[in-house]
Write a protein that holds these residues in place. Structure first.
Motif, PDB file in Angstrom:
ATOM      1  N   ARG A  55       0.834  -1.202   0.000  1.00 55.26           N
ATOM      2  CA  ARG A  55       0.000   0.000   0.000  1.00 55.26           C
ATOM      3  C   ARG A  55       0.867   1.250   0.000  1.00 55.26           C
ATOM      4  N   LEU A  93      -2.936  -7.391   5.180  1.00 54.77           N
ATOM      5  CA  LEU A  93      -3.707  -6.337   4.525  1.00 54.77           C
ATOM      6  C   LEU A  93      -3.540  -4.977   5.196  1.00 54.77           C
ATOM      7  N   ARG A 105      -2.236  -4.578  -0.271  1.00 53.85           N
ATOM      8  CA  ARG A 105      -3.607  -4.620  -0.768  1.00 53.85           C
ATOM      9  C   ARG A 105      -3.695  -5.680  -1.846  1.00 53.85           C
TER      10      ARG A 105
END
Length: 204
Positions: free
Chosen positions: A108, A125, A129
């Motif tokens: 991310r 996560l 992503r």
């Protein structure tokens, strides 16, 4: 016969389990939690396939119960003639692991790289992503191309996998030598998987 197991020539390959004619020996995956009673007597299906651990090509028969692998036996093939090593016979739990990644992940934008990051026990996560395969491949290829254009081929290296076939290893080194323009290419089995295992468990 009277030597302790550690002093014997046993390499825990499980050949004795497959060859046992009476069923006195069987895999732990077929037993109850206490390891005293065989609870799986019949399989839903047995699938003929190849062992995924290295490029030798050992043929296997994989027994499935409730959509889970519960037993792997060697199958007659040129490479193994019904035999399997310990990894091929017993190392199948990763296939059902809840931590197994099934989709590509991309870091991310709000999670910059850090050399001292420790991802053990962290929800991936929060750092990555989910992405499509196309996006992941484009991101990887773009990063390699950017390094090649700015720093040259000597800034890149290729590290091959023992899970590939000889033909795949040849193509991989060809990609590194011709595509990257460098001879910085190695293979994990030269160090008996030590280097690839270190890379897989590295916190960064």
């Amino acid at each position: 016969m009277h030597d302790p197991m550690g002093l014997s020539t046993c390499v825990t390959c499980g050949e004795c389990v497959q060859a046992c004619p009476t069923g006195a020996l069987c895999e732990k995956s077929l037993m109850d939690e206490a390891g005293k009673t065989r609870v799986i007597q019949e399989f839903d299906k047995v699938v003929d396939t190849l062992c995924p651990f290295c490029g030798v090509g050992c043929q296997t028969s994989v027994a499935v119960k409730d959509n889970r692998i519960v037993q792997v036996d060697g199958r007659n093939g040129y490479a193994n003639e019904n035999r399997l090593c310990v990894k091929g016979r017993f190392g199948f739990d990763y296939a059902m692991s809840p931590e197994r990644l099934t989709k590509p992940l991309i870091r991310r934008d709000d999670a910059p790289k850090s050399g001292d990051a420790d991802m053990r026990g962290v929800d991936p996560l929060t750092v990555f992503r989910e992405a499509t395969w196309e996006e992941a491949m484009e991101r990887a290829a773009g990063g390699l191309k950017r390094i090649l254009d700015t720093r040259g081929g000597q800034a890149l290296a290729g590290f091959g996998s023992a899970k590939g076939l000889n033909e795949e290893a040849y193509l991989f080194q060809k990609l590194v030598r011709q595509g990257f323009g460098t001879n910085n290419v190695d293979h994990c089995t030269r160090l008996c998987h030590a280097s690839s295992r270190r890379a897989a468990t590295s916190p960064c």
